[in-house]
Write a protein that holds these residues in place. Sequence first.
Motif, short mmCIF file in Angstrom:
data_model
loop_
_atom_site.label_atom_id
_atom_site.label_comp_id
_atom_site.label_asym_id
_atom_site.label_seq_id
_atom_site.Cartn_x
_atom_site.Cartn_y
_atom_site.Cartn_z
N GLU A 45 -46.85 6.54 -50.89
CA GLU A 45 -45.75 7.47 -50.68
C GLU A 45 -45.22 8.00 -52.00
N GLN A 46 -45.18 7.15 -53.01
CA GLN A 46 -44.72 7.60 -54.32
C GLN A 46 -45.72 8.55 -54.97
N MET A 47 -47.00 8.29 -54.74
CA MET A 47 -48.03 9.13 -55.36
C MET A 47 -48.17 10.48 -54.67
N TYR A 48 -48.20 10.48 -53.34
CA TYR A 48 -48.53 11.69 -52.59
C TYR A 48 -47.35 12.32 -51.86
N GLY A 49 -46.24 11.62 -51.74
CA GLY A 49 -45.11 12.12 -50.96
C GLY A 49 -45.13 11.49 -49.58
N VAL A 50 -43.97 11.42 -48.96
CA VAL A 50 -43.84 10.70 -47.69
C VAL A 50 -44.58 11.39 -46.55
N THR A 51 -44.57 12.71 -46.53
CA THR A 51 -45.12 13.43 -45.37
C THR A 51 -46.45 14.12 -45.62
N SER A 52 -47.07 13.87 -46.74
CA SER A 52 -48.32 14.59 -47.03
C SER A 52 -49.47 14.05 -46.17
N PRO A 53 -50.44 14.90 -45.89
CA PRO A 53 -51.62 14.45 -45.12
C PRO A 53 -52.36 13.31 -45.83
N MET A 54 -52.39 13.34 -47.14
CA MET A 54 -53.07 12.28 -47.88
C MET A 54 -52.39 10.93 -47.65
N THR A 55 -51.07 10.94 -47.60
CA THR A 55 -50.33 9.70 -47.34
C THR A 55 -50.64 9.18 -45.95
N ARG A 56 -50.70 10.06 -44.98
CA ARG A 56 -51.03 9.62 -43.61
C ARG A 56 -52.41 8.99 -43.55
N LEU A 57 -53.36 9.60 -44.23
CA LEU A 57 -54.71 9.02 -44.27
C LEU A 57 -54.71 7.66 -44.96
#
Length: 133
Positions: A45-57
């Motif tokens: 979450e810190q690297m990609y943001g809370v809502t980014s698609p990368m974080t979800r993956l």
Amino acid sequence: MSKAVQFAFALGLCGILFGLCACKNENPDIDEKFIAAYVDMRVAEQMYGVTSPMTRLYRKATLKKYGYTRESFLAETDKILMNSDYWKPFQNRVVARLDSVLDPESFIKKKEEEAAKAKAKKEKVAPKPGEVK
């Protein structure tokens, strides 16, 4: 009731309550893999943001890596959030895990020390070949 009986009752009740408070588990059982999964997800979450698609993956991959479903992870999270006795030990272990991620040399050293202690304990328990106890 006489004052002596009331006093004895109150004293006994205080003793029972004190005993219950003193027996509280200071080190609640929080699964180490949950700590690791939680830290991994927070780092993502810190690297990609809370809502980014990368974080979800990354979240999905992390849950799979540690053997959690979304529901079981949320249940474990709720257990910690709903019980105040779990919160501080949980936070302390998360901080320790983050410190180990930030300083991998000390983490490796700690794991080696734990392995050496476990090996020494095992050697004390098990007799050596040819040794009679």
